[in-house]
Design a protein around this motif. Structure first.
Motif, PDB file in Angstrom:
ATOM      1  N   SER A 241       0.818  -1.214   0.000  1.00  0.00           N
ATOM      2  CA  SER A 241       0.000   0.000   0.000  1.00  0.00           C
ATOM      3  C   SER A 241       0.847   1.257   0.000  1.00  0.00           C
ATOM      4  O   SER A 241       0.478   2.278  -0.591  1.00  0.00           O
ATOM      5  N   SER A 242       2.007   1.199   0.644  1.00  0.00           N
ATOM      6  CA  SER A 242       2.861   2.389   0.712  1.00  0.00           C
ATOM      7  C   SER A 242       3.417   2.766  -0.655  1.00  0.00           C
ATOM      8  O   SER A 242       3.860   3.904  -0.861  1.00  0.00           O
TER       9      SER A 242
ATOM     10  N   ARG B 123      -3.398   6.315  -2.557  1.00  0.00           N
ATOM     11  CA  ARG B 123      -3.831   5.200  -1.730  1.00  0.00           C
ATOM     12  C   ARG B 123      -5.294   4.876  -2.053  1.00  0.00           C
ATOM     13  O   ARG B 123      -6.033   5.723  -2.551  1.00  0.00           O
TER      14      ARG B 123
END
Length: 240
Positions: A149-150, A155
């Protein structure tokens, strides 16, 4: 005859699990669906004679309690579940970011995606319905991986991602906590990929049949030392 217990079977991935497993007459399937009063035509169409369709709303602890009692009646006094597939899940309020989280929306995601699998395992264990070498699959997502996710810009699906990250941690705890009770137990979480289901939404690239076939191959090949891991449907381990 191996016994499979699957939640969320009225559509999507849960339905495809039933379809593929029902191809073998050796498999006993407990197919849990949120409501027996909803349209279950697709589920009945793929079910085998040894498929038992029971009601279980995994957002409700009371419903899980009632479901466990029905499973005991269905399997009999000595019946045990060999494979538990916690497939039920929701992605509510997917447009919300960390700066616009709705508390109720987050709580609903957590209720189904985290509390549901937690209480399902707990109550089935308390009812002595899990086999000593039970294989438990908690359906997660790549969006629940902190590392993956980073790297995403922007996001995505904050409430859902947060709940799936929590499910991953639940899996880590279950993998350890079950061992004193069920020495051969294996608990994993698995990302099915971006599958063409209603939950997957627009842009999904993977057919449900491929994803489920892959996941069953991984599930059936698990060894005791694999417990507590996060897998992609291909069998590749995913970073937390």
């Amino acid at each position: 005859m191996p016994v499979y217990c699957i939640t969320g079977t009225n559509r999507g991935l849960g339905l495809e699990f039933v379809r593929q497993l029902a191809q073998s007459p050796d498999n006993t399937i407990v197919a849990a669906t949120r409501s027996l009063s909803s349209d279950l035509g697709d589920l009945h169409a793929v079910a085998s004679p040894s498929t038992h369709i029971l009601e279980c709303d995994t957002s409700s602890v009371a419903s899980i309690h009632a479901f466990v009692k029905e499973v005991r009646r269905t399997l009999g006094y000595q019946g045990k579940i060999d494979f538990l597939l916690n497939s039920a899940g929701v992605n509510l309020a997917s447009s919300q970011s960390s700066l616009s989280l709705g508390p109720d929306d987050l709580q609903q995601n957590m209720a189904v995606n985290v509390i549901g699998p937690a209480k399902t395992v707990e109550l089935l264990l308390d009812a002595a319905l899990l086999a000593p070498d039970i294989r438990i699959l908690n359906m997660t997502s790549g969006l629940g991986s902190l590392q993956l996710s980073s790297g995403m810009r922007p996001r995505k699906c904050a409430p859902y991602s947060i709940s799936k990250a929590a499910l991953n941690m639940l899996t880590v705890h279950q993998s350890e906590d079950l061992r004193p009770h069920l020495p051969g137990s294996v608990v994993i979480c698995m990302d099915p990929g971006w599958v063409k289901t209603r939950l997957g939404g627009e842009g999904a690239v993977l057919e449900a049949s491929q994803s489920i076939g892959d996941m069953l191959a991984v599930l059936h090949g698990l060894k005791t030392e694999d417990t507590g891991a996060l897998y992609h449907h291909t069998g590749e381990k995913i970073p937390w």
